[in-house]
Design a protein around this motif. Structure first.
Motif, PDB file in Angstrom:
ATOM      1  N   PHE A   1       1.172   3.985  -3.178  1.00  0.00           N
ATOM      2  CA  PHE A   1       0.793   5.298  -2.343  1.00  0.00           C
ATOM      3  C   PHE A   1       1.613   6.509  -3.395  1.00  0.00           C
TER       4      PHE A   1
ATOM      5  N   ASN B   1       2.507   8.970  -6.596  1.00  0.00           N
ATOM      6  CA  ASN B   1       1.806  10.376  -5.998  1.00  0.00           C
ATOM      7  C   ASN B   1       2.635  11.364  -7.341  1.00  0.00           C
TER       8      ASN B   1
ATOM      9  N   THR C   1       0.767  -1.330  -0.193  1.00  0.00           N
ATOM     10  CA  THR C   1       0.302  -0.254  -0.429  1.00  0.00           C
ATOM     11  C   THR C   1       1.198   1.543   0.041  1.00  0.00           C
TER      12      THR C   1
END
Length: 231
Positions: free
Chosen positions: A55, A59, A51
């Motif tokens: 992430f 970004n 995760t």
């Protein structure tokens, strides 16, 4: 900046308070690596390491590719480590006697270590808990070790957060507490009440749905050097 960077241990006041989300934000904001030593719940979740990796990859606000260290223990059941290992065929639990930190050759980069659950979560059949793990990390490294407490911003957070702080202080970890991150809708009254009890709120993370808002959220987290200098 000094060549040896700190270890920041992220713990929570309760389940699902946003430890992994905040850990990902800190990885990006403070240009840190990431490690989750004990992972449970893999039968229903992809795992926090993946995760955080996804992430950071997705970004656009900050260009940072952290090193993600593999967990020492991975268990299927979404339970505390003590109970999850009872349901696992491997019957392999975390032993603090055998615990070792990841490769210290990357100590030039801060390391975010995310705990499993809260500060008093039992890790093994010896009834060692998260605060024992933090003390083990402190004993194993010359790197400065700090603790960030992630808490809900809303109703109930005063009791949970103050109990967490009380436990850390009783375990001799008061001087390692960097501060608290409040996760959720802004609640000025709760923030002020926590501060009256000596809790240092270093950031308030609002709910956001648009990825374009990520830069604003990251900017709400002070640079690490600023946070440390204000201790």
């Amino acid at each position: 900046m000094p060549s040896i960077q700190p270890i920041i241990f992220v713990t929570g006041t309760d389940t699902d308070v946003g430890k992994t989300f905040v850990s990902g934000l800190l990885v990006l904001r403070w240009h840190a690596n990431y490690w989750k030593p004990v992972q449970t719940g893999l039968e229903s979740d992809q795992g926090d390491s993946l995760t955080v990796s996804q992430f950071c990859e997705s970004n656009k606000a900050v260009k940072w590719n952290p090193k993600i260290f593999k967990p020492l223990i991975e268990l299927d059941k979404p339970l505390c480590p003590l109970d999850a290992v009872k349901c696992d065929p491997s019957n392999k639990e975390l032993s603090l006697n055998d615990f070792i930190l990841p490769d210290e050759t990357v100590a030039a980069v801060p390391l975010i270590v995310e705990g499993a659950g809260g500060i008093f979560v039992p890790l093994n059949s010896k009834l060692e808990v998260t605060s024992d793990l933090i003390k083990k990390i402190i004993d194993q490294t010359e790197r400065p070790v700090y603790i960030v407490v992630v808490a809900r911003s809303g109703l109930g957070t005063l009791n949970h957060t103050l109990l967490t702080y009380d436990h850390l202080q009783m375990r001799g970890l008061k001087d390692h507490i960097l501060g608290c991150v409040l996760n959720g809708p802004e609640n000025q009254l709760n923030k002020e009440s926590l501060e009256l009890f000596g809790v240092r709120v270093i950031a308030e993370i609002p709910i956001f749905e648009e990825t374009s808002q990520l830069k604003l959220v990251l900017d709400s987290i002070p640079p690490f050097e600023e946070v440390v200098n204000e201790l």
